[in-house]
Write a protein that holds these residues in place. Structure first.
Motif, mmCIF file in Angstrom:
data_model
loop_
_atom_site.group_PDB
_atom_site.id
_atom_site.type_symbol
_atom_site.label_atom_id
_atom_site.label_comp_id
_atom_site.label_asym_id
_atom_site.label_seq_id
_atom_site.Cartn_x
_atom_site.Cartn_y
_atom_site.Cartn_z
ATOM 1 N N ARG A 94 3.188 3.360 16.416
ATOM 2 C CA ARG A 94 1.712 3.399 15.444
ATOM 3 C C ARG A 94 0.858 4.733 15.942
ATOM 4 N N ASP A 95 0.651 4.946 17.638
ATOM 5 C CA ASP A 95 -0.249 6.162 18.188
ATOM 6 C C ASP A 95 0.338 7.651 17.941
ATOM 7 N N ASN A 96 1.148 7.715 16.986
ATOM 8 C CA ASN A 96 2.241 9.325 16.079
ATOM 9 C C ASN A 96 2.227 9.077 14.956
ATOM 10 N N ALA A 97 1.541 8.279 14.640
ATOM 11 C CA ALA A 97 1.820 7.577 12.997
ATOM 12 C C ALA A 97 1.493 9.426 12.222
ATOM 13 N N SER A 104 0.644 -1.375 0.164
ATOM 14 C CA SER A 104 0.367 -0.091 0.230
ATOM 15 C C SER A 104 1.046 1.346 -0.112
ATOM 16 N N GLY A 105 2.359 1.554 0.695
ATOM 17 C CA GLY A 105 2.683 2.443 0.211
ATOM 18 C C GLY A 105 2.098 3.313 1.159
ATOM 19 N N ASP A 106 1.692 2.669 2.460
ATOM 20 C CA ASP A 106 0.673 3.715 3.830
ATOM 21 C C ASP A 106 1.737 3.454 4.839
ATOM 22 N N TYR A 107 2.240 4.512 5.898
ATOM 23 C CA TYR A 107 3.375 3.939 6.885
ATOM 24 C C TYR A 107 2.201 3.382 7.935
ATOM 25 N N LYS A 108 1.038 4.618 7.578
ATOM 26 C CA LYS A 108 0.159 3.992 9.254
ATOM 27 C C LYS A 108 -0.818 2.772 9.265
ATOM 28 N N ALA A 109 -0.893 2.438 7.774
ATOM 29 C CA ALA A 109 -1.487 1.068 7.765
ATOM 30 C C ALA A 109 -0.262 0.364 8.468
ATOM 31 N N ALA A 110 0.870 0.804 7.767
ATOM 32 C CA ALA A 110 2.546 -0.306 8.431
ATOM 33 C C ALA A 110 2.130 -0.700 9.755
ATOM 34 N N ILE A 111 2.372 0.333 10.071
ATOM 35 C CA ILE A 111 3.165 0.760 11.628
ATOM 36 C C ILE A 111 1.734 0.040 12.703
ATOM 37 N N GLY A 112 0.697 0.043 11.575
ATOM 38 C CA GLY A 112 -0.764 -0.892 12.217
ATOM 39 C C GLY A 112 -0.162 -1.975 12.600
ATOM 40 N N LYS A 113 -0.374 -2.702 11.081
ATOM 41 C CA LYS A 113 -0.160 -3.819 11.262
ATOM 42 C C LYS A 113 1.241 -4.858 12.225
ATOM 43 N N ALA A 114 2.238 -3.803 11.500
ATOM 44 C CA ALA A 114 3.557 -4.186 12.500
ATOM 45 C C ALA A 114 3.025 -4.148 14.233
ATOM 46 N N THR A 115 2.228 -3.555 15.030
ATOM 47 C CA THR A 115 2.401 -3.140 16.094
ATOM 48 C C THR A 115 1.454 -4.367 16.538
ATOM 49 N N GLU A 116 -0.048 -4.832 15.718
ATOM 50 C CA GLU A 116 -1.210 -6.147 16.337
ATOM 51 C C GLU A 116 0.066 -7.448 15.839
ATOM 52 N N ALA A 117 1.069 -7.192 15.270
ATOM 53 C CA ALA A 117 1.776 -9.008 15.273
ATOM 54 C C ALA A 117 2.826 -8.937 16.011
ATOM 55 N N ALA A 118 3.199 -7.389 16.121
ATOM 56 C CA ALA A 118 4.210 -7.707 17.874
ATOM 57 C C ALA A 118 3.683 -7.854 19.348
ATOM 58 N N GLU A 119 2.520 -7.722 19.415
ATOM 59 C CA GLU A 119 1.802 -7.130 20.320
ATOM 60 C C GLU A 119 0.878 -9.328 20.021
ATOM 61 N N ALA A 120 0.486 -9.518 19.181
ATOM 62 C CA ALA A 120 0.496 -11.072 19.224
ATOM 63 C C ALA A 120 1.644 -11.993 19.348
#
Length: 208
Positions: free
Chosen positions: A205-208, A148-164
């Motif tokens: 993520r919260d400051n993307a 997507s080239g979307d940093y905000k979406a990507a950091i959101g997905k990254a954080t979800e993966a880290a939480e998992a």
């Protein structure tokens, strides 16, 4: 995105607050499987980072990240100091001289940090360490950002993966550090290093 050096400094200030606010929680996680000091050590380290940040004003992102690494490696005790210190110093080297960073640079930062941790700790995923949060986060970021080239979406997905990944550490036996002495008794306990790594990603993520 992109983030300037000043943006990075502000993010580091926010990370310091979050680490401080979670100091007791991180230490509680460390009590059954470690030295009962992860939160205390990380809080001390990021206090030192906070002291160093004024010196980073007007510099490039790489220099700032290297300064963070040096502060952590010299003030954080236990295994976390060398690992986090190496991670930030390697990250700084990956974006040396850059006045600002974009999503591709952030991926380079993650890759360099992970490589540094793996090399310094002689570790990989599945060993109940911070890598069990950071590697899935990197993979999720790369997948989303390349699509997507979307940093905000990507950091959101990254954080979800880290939480998992943090949750995953509850299900496995540690093979590194003090926690490895517990064997199966360590199952059910969440890794504090994976948790502190995830807290940092949540700030991004919260400051993307």
């Amino acid at each position: 995105m992109p983030k300037t050096n000043q943006d990075v400094i502000e993010l580091l200030k926010k990370i310091e607050v979050v680490i401080h606010d979670n100091k007791d929680y991180l230490t509680e996680l460390d009590q059954p499987i470690g030295d009962s000091d992860h939160g205390i050590n990380m809080d001390r380290g990021f206090k030192k980072v906070l002291e160093k940040l004024p010196e980073c004003e007007g510099k490039d992102v790489g220099s700032t990240l290297k300064a963070v690494g040096m502060a952590l490696v010299t003030t954080v005790g236990g295994a976390s100091g060398p690992l986090y210190g190496t991670a930030f110093m390697k990250a700084g080297a990956a974006v040396a001289g850059k006045e600002s960073v974009d999503g591709n640079d952030f991926l380079a930062i993650l890759n360099a940090a992970i490589e540094g941790i793996m090399s310094r700790g002689k570790s990989t995923t599945g060993e109940k360490t911070m890598l069990d949060a950071l590697v899935p986060a990197r993979d999720a970021f790369e997948k989303e950002y390349s699509a997507s080239g979307d940093y905000k979406a990507a950091i959101g997905k990254a954080t979800e993966a880290a939480e998992a990944g943090c949750e995953y550490t509850k299900t496995i036996i540690a093979t590194k550090g003090r926690a490895s002495y517990l064997g199966e008794r360590g199952i059910g306990h969440q890794d504090p290093g994976a948790t502190s790594s995830t807290l940092m990603l949540e700030v991004l993520r919260d400051n993307a």
